[in-house]
Design an enzyme around this catalytic site. Sequence first.
Site, PDB file in Angstrom:
ATOM      1  N   LYS A 111     -13.454  -4.903  -5.713  1.00  0.00           N
ATOM      2  CA  LYS A 111     -14.162  -3.636  -5.900  1.00  0.00           C
ATOM      3  C   LYS A 111     -13.287  -2.629  -6.618  1.00  0.00           C
ATOM      4  O   LYS A 111     -13.778  -1.648  -7.156  1.00  0.00           O
ATOM      5  CB  LYS A 111     -14.605  -3.093  -4.546  1.00  0.00           C
ATOM      6  CG  LYS A 111     -13.435  -2.769  -3.626  1.00  0.00           C
ATOM      7  CD  LYS A 111     -13.922  -2.474  -2.228  1.00  0.00           C
ATOM      8  CE  LYS A 111     -12.751  -2.444  -1.249  1.00  0.00           C
ATOM      9  NZ  LYS A 111     -13.136  -2.731   0.109  1.00  0.00           N
ATOM     10  N   LYS A 114      -8.258 -11.792  -8.522  1.00  0.00           N
ATOM     11  CA  LYS A 114      -9.334 -11.813  -7.529  1.00  0.00           C
ATOM     12  C   LYS A 114     -10.464 -10.874  -7.950  1.00  0.00           C
ATOM     13  O   LYS A 114     -10.195  -9.800  -8.485  1.00  0.00           O
ATOM     14  CB  LYS A 114      -8.741 -11.340  -6.199  1.00  0.00           C
ATOM     15  CG  LYS A 114      -9.392 -11.915  -4.980  1.00  0.00           C
ATOM     16  CD  LYS A 114      -8.618 -11.511  -3.729  1.00  0.00           C
ATOM     17  CE  LYS A 114      -9.172 -10.243  -3.126  1.00  0.00           C
ATOM     18  NZ  LYS A 114      -8.815 -10.031  -1.722  1.00  0.00           N
ATOM     19  N   LYS A 158       0.824  -1.216   0.000  1.00  0.00           N
ATOM     20  CA  LYS A 158       0.000   0.000   0.000  1.00  0.00           C
ATOM     21  C   LYS A 158       0.854   1.261   0.000  1.00  0.00           C
ATOM     22  O   LYS A 158       0.459   2.271  -0.583  1.00  0.00           O
ATOM     23  CB  LYS A 158      -0.960   0.018   1.204  1.00  0.00           C
ATOM     24  CG  LYS A 158      -2.151  -0.909   1.036  1.00  0.00           C
ATOM     25  CD  LYS A 158      -3.279  -0.471   1.954  1.00  0.00           C
ATOM     26  CE  LYS A 158      -4.538  -1.273   1.723  1.00  0.00           C
ATOM     27  NZ  LYS A 158      -5.585  -0.901   2.691  1.00  0.00           N
TER      28      LYS A 158
HETATM   29  P1  AMP Z   1     -11.656  -6.296   1.087  1.00  0.00           P
HETATM   30  O1  AMP Z   1     -12.904  -5.842   0.407  1.00  0.00           O
HETATM   31  O2  AMP Z   1     -10.576  -6.745   0.131  1.00  0.00           O
HETATM   32  O3  AMP Z   1     -11.170  -5.354   2.147  1.00  0.00           O
HETATM   33  O4  AMP Z   1     -12.013  -7.629   1.870  1.00  0.00           O
HETATM   34  C1  AMP Z   1     -12.993  -7.721   2.883  1.00  0.00           C
HETATM   35  C2  AMP Z   1     -13.232  -9.192   3.176  1.00  0.00           C
HETATM   36  O5  AMP Z   1     -13.794  -9.862   2.030  1.00  0.00           O
HETATM   37  C3  AMP Z   1     -11.970  -9.987   3.542  1.00  0.00           C
HETATM   38  O6  AMP Z   1     -12.300 -10.924   4.555  1.00  0.00           O
HETATM   39  C4  AMP Z   1     -11.602 -10.696   2.253  1.00  0.00           C
HETATM   40  O7  AMP Z   1     -10.891 -11.894   2.501  1.00  0.00           O
HETATM   41  C5  AMP Z   1     -12.969 -10.954   1.609  1.00  0.00           C
HETATM   42  N1  AMP Z   1     -12.853 -10.933   0.129  1.00  0.00           N
HETATM   43  C6  AMP Z   1     -12.669  -9.832  -0.655  1.00  0.00           C
HETATM   44  N2  AMP Z   1     -12.628 -10.160  -1.975  1.00  0.00           N
HETATM   45  C7  AMP Z   1     -12.769 -11.522  -2.031  1.00  0.00           C
HETATM   46  C8  AMP Z   1     -12.814 -12.482  -3.107  1.00  0.00           C
HETATM   47  N3  AMP Z   1     -12.708 -12.106  -4.403  1.00  0.00           N
HETATM   48  N4  AMP Z   1     -12.993 -13.772  -2.806  1.00  0.00           N
HETATM   49  C9  AMP Z   1     -13.113 -14.148  -1.510  1.00  0.00           C
HETATM   50  N5  AMP Z   1     -13.092 -13.317  -0.453  1.00  0.00           N
HETATM   51  C10 AMP Z   1     -12.920 -12.008  -0.689  1.00  0.00           C
END
Ligand code: AMP
Length: 347
Positions: free
Chosen positions: A213, A210, A127
Amino acid sequence: MTDAASTGTTFQPRVFSGIQPSGGLTLGNYLGAMRRFVDWQDKGLNDGFETIFCMVDLHAITVWQDPEALRRQTRELAAGYIASGLDPAKAILFNQSQVHEHTQLAWIFNCIARMGWMQRMTQWKDKAGKNQQNASLGLFAYPSLMAADILVYHATHVPVGEDQKQHIELTRDIAIKFNNDYGVDFFPVTEPVIEGAATRVMSLRDGSKKMSKSDPSDMARINMTDDADAIAQKIRKARTDPEALPSEAEGLDGRAEARNLVNIYAALADQTVDQVLADVGGKQFSEFKPMLAELAVAKLSPISTEMARLMEAPDEIDAILRNGAERARAIAAPVLKKTYDIVGMIR
Ligand code: AMP
Ligand code: TRP
């Protein structure tokens, strides 16, 4: 001196996890986080342990957030949690900045953790990028606040994605060093709960990335707020290969996009990949995609409808969060008080 790692005080099981309200919730968040939290909530209810889920707004501001957007995103995340099945009557659901004990304990942990530990964190390196001198001090101290989030509840189990494993290990290091430095057996050595590859939802445009967002293409992801038409269109346009679906999981090797769609189907249908393939093996994607779209709409539209309703009722969300914060503080305050005693603060 007592060493927490070796004396083995048994702490009651307690589950904590958090998500940053940094905007936008995807199918990946739902399958990889929200839905698993709901499973933990139900398990906690059955087995008699507490489950605590947080919107970590103080973590979100380690990078710039527009204030009005942050407030909206925090409510949207709360709506997403609730619409996914987290029930404020069963779990504690609250916003980090409303429970001051987090930042108070984080300060103590800032004095326990070492610069070198923080410098090794891959999320910090990613980051902050090349210009570390220009990153916020908060971004550097991020893992220390995360350790406080967890340990202020004496949480023993933390369900997270693989990318957070290093932060949980650091949380353990902080707990162990605190216990050693002060000769106490006070903080538990927390377990990360990292679940399998099936919960990793990949981009609809590129099966090696992955679903996120932050992907520049909205077609790469299904948002938790998408309506039925948008969901169906994104699945119809999802990248695939020209082969028919295999009848067994091995047949998905080397076919990242096909594997992703089957994984999503299996996760939404609560089936194993082999069960799904036993049904759909031999079908073309032209036949499978409408089945997936129908299932995705059936599972997600009640969630997006409920999210939309809650977003029209911000007072309802805020009342739930205030109540959650009160219940959270009832657990956190005595832990902080005891920590201050241990450290030598006058009451
Ligand atoms: P983030 O939006 O990346 O901050 O992630 C928030 C939560 O959602 C975390 O627990 C991540 O592990 C889960 N997460 C985010 N994107 C994915 C994805 N594509 N597949 C599985 N879990 C996800
Ligand atoms: N760092 C986590 C993430 O980016 C969010 C988080 C903050 C968290 N505090 C936490 C997760 C405590 C689990 C426990 O996903």
